[in-house]
Motif scaffolding. Structure first.
Motif, short mmCIF file in Angstrom:
data_model
loop_
_atom_site.label_atom_id
_atom_site.label_comp_id
_atom_site.label_asym_id
_atom_site.label_seq_id
_atom_site.Cartn_x
_atom_site.Cartn_y
_atom_site.Cartn_z
N PHE A 99 -0.16 46.07 -7.54
CA PHE A 99 -1.22 46.13 -8.53
C PHE A 99 -1.01 45.05 -9.59
N ASP A 100 -2.11 44.55 -10.14
CA ASP A 100 -2.06 43.57 -11.23
C ASP A 100 -2.35 44.31 -12.53
N PRO A 101 -1.41 44.31 -13.47
CA PRO A 101 -1.59 45.11 -14.69
C PRO A 101 -2.78 44.68 -15.54
N ASP A 102 -3.21 43.42 -15.40
CA ASP A 102 -4.30 42.92 -16.24
C ASP A 102 -5.68 43.09 -15.59
N LEU A 103 -5.72 43.53 -14.34
CA LEU A 103 -6.99 43.80 -13.68
C LEU A 103 -7.41 45.25 -13.93
N THR A 104 -8.67 45.53 -13.73
CA THR A 104 -9.17 46.89 -13.92
C THR A 104 -8.81 47.78 -12.73
N VAL A 105 -9.04 49.07 -12.89
CA VAL A 105 -8.82 50.01 -11.80
C VAL A 105 -9.68 49.62 -10.60
N ARG A 106 -10.94 49.27 -10.83
CA ARG A 106 -11.84 48.89 -9.75
C ARG A 106 -11.30 47.65 -9.03
N GLU A 107 -10.92 46.63 -9.78
CA GLU A 107 -10.43 45.39 -9.19
C GLU A 107 -9.13 45.62 -8.42
N ASN A 108 -8.26 46.46 -8.98
CA ASN A 108 -6.99 46.74 -8.31
C ASN A 108 -7.18 47.56 -7.04
N THR A 109 -8.20 48.39 -7.02
CA THR A 109 -8.49 49.16 -5.81
C THR A 109 -8.81 48.23 -4.65
N TYR A 110 -9.64 47.24 -4.92
CA TYR A 110 -10.00 46.27 -3.88
C TYR A 110 -8.80 45.38 -3.52
N MET A 115 -4.50 44.15 0.52
CA MET A 115 -3.09 44.04 0.89
C MET A 115 -2.74 44.97 2.05
N LEU A 116 -3.47 46.09 2.15
CA LEU A 116 -3.22 47.04 3.24
C LEU A 116 -4.03 46.69 4.49
N ASP A 125 -17.58 50.87 1.24
CA ASP A 125 -18.03 52.17 1.74
C ASP A 125 -17.19 53.33 1.21
N THR A 126 -15.93 53.07 0.90
CA THR A 126 -15.01 54.17 0.52
C THR A 126 -14.58 54.14 -0.94
N TYR A 127 -15.05 53.15 -1.71
CA TYR A 127 -14.58 53.03 -3.09
C TYR A 127 -14.84 54.31 -3.90
N ASP A 128 -16.05 54.86 -3.80
CA ASP A 128 -16.36 56.07 -4.56
C ASP A 128 -15.45 57.22 -4.17
N GLN A 129 -15.17 57.34 -2.89
CA GLN A 129 -14.28 58.39 -2.41
C GLN A 129 -12.87 58.21 -2.97
N ILE A 130 -12.40 56.96 -3.02
CA ILE A 130 -11.06 56.67 -3.53
C ILE A 130 -10.93 57.04 -5.00
N VAL A 131 -11.87 56.55 -5.80
CA VAL A 131 -11.75 56.73 -7.25
C VAL A 131 -11.98 58.19 -7.64
N SER A 158 -4.36 57.70 -3.15
CA SER A 158 -5.73 57.82 -2.68
C SER A 158 -6.11 56.68 -1.74
N ILE A 159 -5.71 55.45 -2.09
CA ILE A 159 -6.03 54.29 -1.25
C ILE A 159 -5.32 54.39 0.10
N ALA A 160 -4.03 54.69 0.07
CA ALA A 160 -3.23 54.69 1.30
C ALA A 160 -3.63 55.82 2.24
N SER A 161 -4.05 56.95 1.69
CA SER A 161 -4.33 58.12 2.54
C SER A 161 -5.68 58.01 3.26
N LEU A 162 -6.46 56.99 2.94
CA LEU A 162 -7.77 56.83 3.59
C LEU A 162 -7.71 56.17 4.95
N VAL A 163 -6.59 55.48 5.24
CA VAL A 163 -6.56 54.64 6.43
C VAL A 163 -6.37 55.43 7.73
#
Length: 247
Positions: A99-110, A115-116, A125-131, A158-163
């Motif tokens: 994660f990049d500390p200076d990016l937002t939660v949304r940006e870090n999610t992507y 990276m995964l 498609d899954t961003y809303d489900q993740i957040v 949340s991100i890792a468990s979606l795959v």
């Protein structure tokens, strides 16, 4: 067999090169006064897991648990022994990494999704489900460094468990957050396991290991003490923690 380890060992080499500098290192080498020490973080671990099994790895601090996870996930190569894996692996080892500390939660999610290996479309498609699973909807435009450690862990989980991986590796992930989120995380783990995934959990919570894991691996100072059925091994480990016997 989804995962099989045969006599796996991991050696670290420690010395004083970083402390003394290059010039002093060369002088000591010429005088035969430079020593390097070997440290075996894991030594002689063997076990196998079938699809859908959940392994709990237990042991006190310094047992080699996190090092072993890095070998299983492919981050490190064993010094000795072999690791055989089948299918895709998702690993949550260091929740703050990626994660990049200076990016937002949304940006870090992507960013984390990329990276995964997730595609942009998959993330859209899954961003809303993740957040929403991470309970961070109202924080999605906040910088990552402003989040608590629990919030960061929830997002990573949340991100890792979606795959829907074949092998899911978790290092103390289910111990973060409040009680309600822990229950939700455990329910998500059961969903993944019932889908056929093989899961490995490192946890200091024996109650959690007893409740969720079908097998247990007990490590102590890098050595494999026991591997097998959950309840009897957890009972022995609790007796050890209570001082009823020594290893």
């Amino acid at each position: 067999m989804v995962l099989e380890l045969q006599d796996v060992a991991i050696r670290y080499m420690t010395g004083d090169f970083k402390e003394i500098g290059l010039k002093e290192y060369v002088i000591r080498k010429l005088k035969h006064n430079y020593t390097v020490h070997e440290f075996w973080a894991v030594d002689g671990v063997s076990f196998s897991l079938e699809a859908g099994e959940m392994l709990g790895i237990i042991g006190t601090n310094g047992a080699g648990k996190s090092t072993l996870l890095k070998v299983i996930s492919g981050i490190m190569e064993p010094t000795k022994g072999t690791v055989k894996r089948e299918g895709t692996i998702a690993a949550l080892l260091e929740l703050g990494s990626g994660f990049d500390p200076d990016l937002t939660v949304r940006e870090n999610t992507y960013l984390r999704g990329a990276m995964l290996g997730y595609t942009k479309k998959f993330m859209d498609d899954t961003y809303d489900q993740i957040v929403d699973f991470a309970e961070l909807r109202e924080f999605q435009d906040r910088r990552f460094k402003q989040l608590s450690s629990g919030m960061k862990s929830r997002l990573a989980f949340s991100i890792a468990s979606l795959v829907s991986p074949d092998i899911l590796i978790l290092d103390e992930v289910l111990s973060v957050g409040d009680g309600a989120f822990r229950k939700k995380s455990e329910a998500k783990m059961r969903e993944i396991i019932h889908g056929g995934a093989t899961t490995i959990l490192v946890s200091h919570s024996l109650d959690q290991v007893r409740e969720m894991c079908s097998k247990v691996l007990w490590l102590h100072k890098g050595k494999q003490i026991d591997f097998g059925e959950t309840q009897p091994i957890c009972d022995r480990y609790q007796d050890y923690l209570d001082g009823k016997f020594r290893i």
